[in-house]
Design an enzyme around this catalytic site. Sequence first.
Site, PDB file in Angstrom:
ATOM      1  N   GLU A 129      37.877  38.919  47.027  1.00 62.75           N
ATOM      2  CA  GLU A 129      37.685  38.060  48.026  1.00 62.75           C
ATOM      3  C   GLU A 129      38.519  38.591  49.147  1.00 62.75           C
ATOM      4  O   GLU A 129      37.967  38.742  50.440  1.00 62.75           O
ATOM      5  CB  GLU A 129      38.043  36.701  47.603  1.00 62.75           C
ATOM      6  CG  GLU A 129      36.835  35.908  46.951  1.00 62.75           C
ATOM      7  CD  GLU A 129      35.531  36.115  47.566  1.00 62.75           C
ATOM      8  OE1 GLU A 129      35.333  35.712  48.555  1.00 62.75           O
ATOM      9  OE2 GLU A 129      34.422  36.253  46.649  1.00 62.75           O
ATOM     10  N   ASP A 157      42.381  40.811  45.499  1.00 63.12           N
ATOM     11  CA  ASP A 157      41.281  40.974  44.706  1.00 63.12           C
ATOM     12  C   ASP A 157      39.867  41.158  45.489  1.00 63.12           C
ATOM     13  O   ASP A 157      40.194  41.355  46.782  1.00 63.12           O
ATOM     14  CB  ASP A 157      41.093  39.773  43.937  1.00 63.12           C
ATOM     15  CG  ASP A 157      41.083  38.524  44.596  1.00 63.12           C
ATOM     16  OD1 ASP A 157      41.071  38.358  45.803  1.00 63.12           O
ATOM     17  OD2 ASP A 157      41.231  37.253  44.012  1.00 63.12           O
ATOM     18  N   ASP A 210      44.861  38.451  49.705  1.00 63.23           N
ATOM     19  CA  ASP A 210      44.841  38.325  48.420  1.00 63.23           C
ATOM     20  C   ASP A 210      44.562  39.612  47.676  1.00 63.23           C
ATOM     21  O   ASP A 210      43.660  40.153  48.245  1.00 63.23           O
ATOM     22  CB  ASP A 210      44.523  37.238  47.849  1.00 63.23           C
ATOM     23  CG  ASP A 210      45.046  36.009  48.002  1.00 63.23           C
ATOM     24  OD1 ASP A 210      46.383  36.012  48.367  1.00 63.23           O
ATOM     25  OD2 ASP A 210      44.646  34.727  47.843  1.00 63.23           O
ATOM     26  N   ARG A 220      44.807  34.741  40.327  1.00 63.06           N
ATOM     27  CA  ARG A 220      43.667  35.037  39.790  1.00 63.06           C
ATOM     28  C   ARG A 220      43.571  36.539  39.052  1.00 63.06           C
ATOM     29  O   ARG A 220      43.768  37.373  39.820  1.00 63.06           O
ATOM     30  CB  ARG A 220      42.677  35.068  40.877  1.00 63.06           C
ATOM     31  CG  ARG A 220      42.263  33.661  41.638  1.00 63.06           C
ATOM     32  CD  ARG A 220      41.498  33.718  42.483  1.00 63.06           C
ATOM     33  NE  ARG A 220      41.358  32.307  43.135  1.00 63.06           N
ATOM     34  CZ  ARG A 220      41.846  32.056  44.435  1.00 63.06           C
ATOM     35  NH1 ARG A 220      42.529  33.148  45.004  1.00 63.06           N
ATOM     36  NH2 ARG A 220      41.884  30.904  44.842  1.00 63.06           N
TER      37      ARG A 220
END
Length: 757
Positions: free
Chosen positions: A89, A87, A85, A304
Amino acid sequence: MANDKKSLVVVESHAKTKTINAFLGEEFTVLSSGGHVVDLPKSKLGVDVGNGFQPQYLLIRGRGKVVKQLRNAAAKAAEVILATDPDREGEAIAWHLAEILKKNNPRISRITFNEITRGAVLRALENPRPIDLNLVEAQKARRVMDRLVGYQVSPILWRTVCTGLSAGRVQSVALRLICEREEEIEAFVPQEYWLIDGTFQGRRTEPFQARLIKVANEKPAIPNEQAATTLVEDIRQQEWFVKDIRKSKVQRHPPPPFTTSTLQQDAARRFGFSTSMIMVIAQQLYEGVKLGGEGPQGLITYMRTDSVRVADEAIEAVRSFIASNYGLEYLPSEPRRFKSRAGAQEAHEAIRPTAVSRTPRSLRKYLTQEQFLLYELIWQRFVASQMAPAQLLQTAVDIVSGNDELYLFRAHGSEVLFRGFLQAYEETPREDDEQEEAPTTKVPENLSVGEKLVLLEVSPSQHFTKPPPRYTESSLVKTLDALGIGRPSTYAVIVSTILERNYVEKRDRRLVPTELGRTVNKILVANFPDIFTVKFTARMEAELDEIEAGKRPFLEVMERFYRPFQRALEAAEGKQLQIRDSLQEKTDEHCPVCGKELVIRWGRHGRFIACADYPRCRFSKSMEQEEVAVDEKCEQCGSPMVVKNSRFGRFLACSAYPKCKNARPYKIGIKCPKPGCDGDVVERRTRRGRTFYGCSRYPECDFVSWQEPVLGPCPSCGNKLLYKRYTKVKGTTLHCPECGQEFAQELATSPSTIHNE
Ligand SMILES: [Zn+2]
Ligand SMILES: [Zn+2]
Ligand SMILES: [Zn+2]
Ligand SMILES: [Zn+2]
């Protein structure tokens, strides 16, 4: 380039694997890591504080098989492409995977995409990049800070309250906000006030409503019924004229497309979904849903995000959709560009549908009900964001009395001239915006200035100022966002953590702190006055953002965090006995083993009674909850209700607790003495533990008394209601509020004080 070796693409979830597989040809293998593969150890701190705060990452238990599979695949592959993903994380997962896989295959690159569509994935494959170490460092700093707080503060709670509790860097601040709101509500004293509305009619008009807004050029203060009646009587004597009519055209612009925070707020308000559920559904829509004959398709962009930016192609697509489906008058001449708040990740995009042409209706049969509702909301908000503003016509009519213009009434009207974006999306009203403003009515067309009006009716109404409302999940997320202490990846986690820990419970969607939550909060606030604050937490979040932007190094941020934290920690360690003592409530009883006092302590299953001399004397017993049965049934589950005693007073609770958590205030068996009120007097306790008596209709009724009301009659004047009074000299006596007489308790018999209804 002829190469019969395949490229290995690694993502973090199985659903994403399936969607991407369908876009890529034979020359790719797609595998999932199933999230993080390494993390800090569970059994110890795992942070080398003395050595640059370096984390000691270990392979997560049970992930060995996945890692082995990835290594084998990497060894056989032409190259490894990490597509986790977009971002912090995701970048950290990619970095950890790279560290593991580089021994098997050194050709490693990173790609990201905001949406899982064929176009976006293929474009990403053409633009591989190295792993962004700033993002990795920011994730590491967050993980290490959370670990230090969690593992170093929680033991203080174990030793002072009970084992198994936990503190968290950000969720403890959220808990604090909720506890402080509860204190404000408890301290709030409602003030009575009155409003006066009139119904007027002109020569050629229907009757319409207006509100009294000025008396002798001042905002009227009408504190009670008597003042209202006096005014109403005088108002009835007056003649009335239209003094002024003001019309203004107002434009209402659409809100920007959703970010994580605004999506959670709106969907929680509208559908009552919890914030964690909203994130689960959004993730399903993002990772891909199977649509009939087509393979799975990612339906929304990454969920997110704190950005409201929209990619140019998406703007073009939605503009042509608006022109052909709503009409050209709904299309502004220029695309609307929204500004994200400072510090937002501009590489990200707002949450929007990946293809606006997939209307909610066309997808209905492929989606679950929850997926459909959320997709429809995201779709509508996005389409509306590029539509023309709504045009409103607002009218205000001022009506004055006689020649002196002593009284001024005002009527408000609002009329939609052109619906614009409202055609696609209407915002839900905020649940906490109290509408005490004058009601908007349809103001008649053919009124003219100077025209005489007839006053048909005057209606005074009683109101009370209200305490600030308890947070809902929606308003809490909004607050965390506004205060800068949450991030797109954390809002839902914060809310679910404090609920799971039983620090907060939900009643009617509202977040109410439990006794345990308030105790934990009390300790944290008292012992870490500068750490669990909005200011400190917001600063740390901002510094994590700075690491991410490459503006501040990891070590500097860690030191700026750890120094004040360590000082507070050391001070709190030294005060543990003191904290424990401050929590101990005394009882009137003495220990049957050693004769010392018995005190109330916290245990894993709530509170219990123990010897004050623990650990030397180990006597303990369960709290004798005097559960007095009453003749009432629980309206939620039908079980009998019982009277329970808590620090906050007696209350009625369902005997099926903890299966059923229904509870009601304890009625002392007397009707509210306020004229016109049909409420019951209930027992309550202030935060400090002092008992008082209020009305069950609070906040509509403001009856409150420190003294316990009892049924009379008064032996001297016959008044039905008396009050118990206690003085050291006379002991308990009764006194009459009517005649002022005071007499011994035995003189008035009041059996009704014991039974409840
Ligand atoms: Zn003892
Ligand atoms: Zn029940
Ligand atoms: Zn009342
Ligand atoms: Zn009396």
